[in-house]
Design a protein around this motif. Sequence first.
Motif, short mmCIF file in Angstrom:
data_model
loop_
_atom_site.label_atom_id
_atom_site.label_comp_id
_atom_site.label_asym_id
_atom_site.label_seq_id
_atom_site.Cartn_x
_atom_site.Cartn_y
_atom_site.Cartn_z
N LEU A 34 7.86 -64.83 31.61
CA LEU A 34 7.93 -64.03 30.40
C LEU A 34 7.15 -62.73 30.51
CD1 LEU A 34 7.84 -66.76 27.62
CD2 LEU A 34 9.78 -65.40 28.38
N ASP A 35 6.43 -62.55 31.63
CA ASP A 35 5.77 -61.29 31.88
C ASP A 35 6.70 -60.29 32.57
OD1 ASP A 35 3.36 -59.65 31.84
OD2 ASP A 35 3.34 -59.88 34.02
N LEU A 36 7.88 -60.77 33.00
CA LEU A 36 8.81 -59.90 33.72
C LEU A 36 9.73 -59.18 32.74
CD1 LEU A 36 9.72 -62.26 36.70
CD2 LEU A 36 8.20 -60.28 36.73
N ARG A 37 9.13 -58.30 31.96
CA ARG A 37 9.89 -57.58 30.94
C ARG A 37 10.98 -56.73 31.56
NH1 ARG A 37 4.48 -57.45 29.52
NH2 ARG A 37 3.98 -58.33 27.49
N GLU A 38 12.12 -56.68 30.89
CA GLU A 38 13.29 -55.89 31.27
C GLU A 38 14.01 -56.40 32.52
OE1 GLU A 38 11.88 -51.83 31.57
OE2 GLU A 38 12.28 -51.52 29.46
N GLN A 39 13.64 -57.56 33.04
CA GLN A 39 14.23 -58.02 34.29
C GLN A 39 15.38 -59.00 34.05
OE1 GLN A 39 11.96 -58.28 37.75
NE2 GLN A 39 10.12 -57.31 36.89
N PHE A 40 16.19 -59.22 35.09
CA PHE A 40 17.42 -60.00 34.92
C PHE A 40 17.79 -60.70 36.21
CE2 PHE A 40 18.62 -55.81 36.42
CZ PHE A 40 19.60 -56.06 37.36
N LEU A 41 18.68 -61.69 36.09
CA LEU A 41 19.23 -62.41 37.24
C LEU A 41 20.68 -62.77 36.95
CD1 LEU A 41 18.72 -63.76 40.02
CD2 LEU A 41 18.17 -65.86 38.76
N LEU A 42 21.57 -62.38 37.86
CA LEU A 42 23.00 -62.72 37.79
C LEU A 42 23.28 -63.74 38.87
CD1 LEU A 42 25.90 -62.00 36.66
CD2 LEU A 42 26.05 -60.41 38.60
N CYS A 43 23.86 -64.88 38.49
CA CYS A 43 24.03 -65.96 39.47
C CYS A 43 25.20 -66.86 39.07
CB CYS A 43 22.75 -66.78 39.59
SG CYS A 43 22.14 -67.43 38.01
N ARG A 44 25.62 -67.71 40.00
CA ARG A 44 26.62 -68.73 39.69
C ARG A 44 25.96 -70.02 39.24
NH1 ARG A 44 29.88 -66.42 44.16
NH2 ARG A 44 31.89 -65.80 43.29
N ASP A 45 24.74 -70.26 39.70
CA ASP A 45 24.01 -71.49 39.39
C ASP A 45 23.00 -71.19 38.27
OD1 ASP A 45 22.54 -73.80 39.25
OD2 ASP A 45 22.07 -73.91 41.39
N SER A 46 23.29 -71.64 37.07
CA SER A 46 22.43 -71.31 35.92
C SER A 46 21.03 -71.91 36.05
CB SER A 46 23.08 -71.80 34.63
OG SER A 46 23.22 -73.21 34.63
N ARG A 47 20.85 -72.87 36.95
CA ARG A 47 19.53 -73.46 37.13
C ARG A 47 18.54 -72.47 37.75
NH1 ARG A 47 21.38 -78.66 40.47
NH2 ARG A 47 22.54 -76.94 41.45
N GLN A 48 19.06 -71.40 38.32
CA GLN A 48 18.19 -70.39 38.92
C GLN A 48 17.53 -69.49 37.87
OE1 GLN A 48 20.97 -68.40 41.52
NE2 GLN A 48 20.62 -69.82 43.21
N ILE A 49 18.03 -69.52 36.65
CA ILE A 49 17.51 -68.63 35.61
C ILE A 49 16.17 -69.15 35.11
CG2 ILE A 49 17.94 -67.71 33.29
CD1 ILE A 49 20.93 -67.86 33.92
N PRO A 50 15.15 -68.32 35.03
CA PRO A 50 13.83 -68.77 34.57
C PRO A 50 13.84 -69.29 33.14
CG PRO A 50 13.68 -66.64 35.68
CD PRO A 50 15.14 -66.93 35.49
N ASP A 51 13.00 -70.26 32.88
CA ASP A 51 12.85 -70.79 31.52
C ASP A 51 12.33 -69.70 30.60
OD1 ASP A 51 13.63 -73.27 32.41
OD2 ASP A 51 11.57 -73.99 32.72
N GLY A 52 12.83 -69.71 29.37
CA GLY A 52 12.38 -68.75 28.37
C GLY A 52 13.18 -67.47 28.33
N TRP A 53 14.10 -67.28 29.31
CA TRP A 53 14.94 -66.08 29.31
C TRP A 53 16.20 -66.31 28.47
CZ3 TRP A 53 15.45 -63.05 34.53
CH2 TRP A 53 14.19 -62.54 34.89
N SER A 54 16.76 -65.21 27.98
CA SER A 54 18.04 -65.27 27.28
C SER A 54 19.15 -65.53 28.30
CB SER A 54 18.31 -63.95 26.55
OG SER A 54 17.28 -63.68 25.62
N ARG A 55 20.22 -66.20 27.85
CA ARG A 55 21.30 -66.59 28.77
C ARG A 55 22.67 -66.22 28.20
NH1 ARG A 55 19.89 -71.34 32.24
NH2 ARG A 55 17.61 -71.45 32.28
#
Length: 496
Positions: free
Chosen positions: A6-27
């Motif tokens: 949650l300290d990674l403001r303005e950052q993002f991740l595009l992936c096929r495996d949703s498990r890679q997305i950090p907890d607390g981020w919007s999806r």
Amino acid sequence: MTADWLDLREQFLLCRDSRQIPDGWSRRAIGEWHLGHHPSLPVITLVVPDQIEVGWLLGYAVNGKGVLLDAAAVTVPCARGAELAPGDFERWIYDHGGRFAVVALAAAGQRVYLDPCGSLSAVYCPTLECAGSTVTVIPPDGDTGERVDLAELAGVPAGSMYPLDVTPRKNVWRLLPNHFLDLRRWRMVRHWPRSDALPTTETDEAVSRIVERVHLCIEALAAKTPVLLPLTAGRDSRTLLACARPWIDRMTVYTAELGPSDTTSWLDSRVAARIARDAGFPHMRLRYRRPRQEDLEHWLFRTGRSVGLERGWRACTTFNQLPPDHAHLLGMGGELAHGYYWRRTDTDRTSVRPERLLSVFSAGQHPLIRGMIEAWLDSLPCRDPLLTLNIFFIEQRMGCWTGILPYGYAQDGRFMIFPLCHRDIIEAMLSQPSPVGRTDLLQRRIMEREWPQLLDYPFNRPRGLQSMGMASVRLRGRIARKLRKLTGRAIDRSPS
């Protein structure tokens, strides 16, 4: 330091495996693709006229009508059958200015585009089939370990930047400006420029094009959010100030003090204060604060240890004093107006060899880096040496340095944006005749037109009593450096 996603403001991740997305981020999801992003990053869904979702726009984009996009969804051009037409779609993308990235997920072509300067930086990993803002968000799985040898040569954060698409991680590559990422083949593909040269533009016409686009950007931001505008003794910030004149009463103009022995910020503060006093607008002096170790570590975490700016890195605690929830305007990109990577002896017959470009990097003699530079030169559609050096500036200096820095400073709803980041502005600057590109004439013409009194103050040099003050600051700096060396030796010689 414990990783805090949650300290990674303005950052993002595009992936096929949703498990890679950090907890607390919007999806979000479209088909097989999942987008995770820090809640602070604006994301707009792209749809075709029949409301089929075909991608996302991430970040801060100002359209050709001077509107900062903030709707939940935006309709984009399409061909028959509700399919994106790549040519029309790219023209639509680059009619926008600001700091943004676009993910296109149409059936005919799945791609990631950056803004013209790559100011919302991105990396990608073919082995894990994901793309994200920094190497920090790429999962440490498989063969994506640290490039220890390159990290030592690059010397980040004391060094400057990694070359072209190289990053501190194995099998993780940087997406460069002027390229899109093909999500099917996991390859980076150039889309601009497509010809050997740009048409020459008269200086007055270029000034009009630049000023019009910058006005649209600043007006769009000032209409929706408070604005921060840094002012130094340099040309780029003063050119931006000239363009911002109609909205100066809605802005906080500031100058940062970066230490008692920092001669550059000392001069910046004095020149900026004089301009503000004479012009009659408020000016904030951002007082120097000694960097906290926690702030330094957070900055490195946010940037993925991918970029070096020691002076700016150590100023992160000072910049934390800036007010939250502001658009932070920076004059990045103005260097193109005066051929930043050009030499006085360069002509249209200059041969741009790999050694010339390798000299930009402290890690330049590494065989991987030399291979990257050679491949980059071979892939260019142009052979004009001056244009080659300017494109190298955009893709290397902007894409691999400037575009990463805003992640380090992202704080409390405050976001950086570059009003000069627009394809039309870049083409106007690059289309100037060679003699203009070697001088500050283009920026001077902008100031003459928008705020001529700004030319009455010196650029990056002291005047009158300021020369004595500058000499005193330099002396303090020398004494401080000697004391640090002596202290270090004393520590080295002390018993353990």
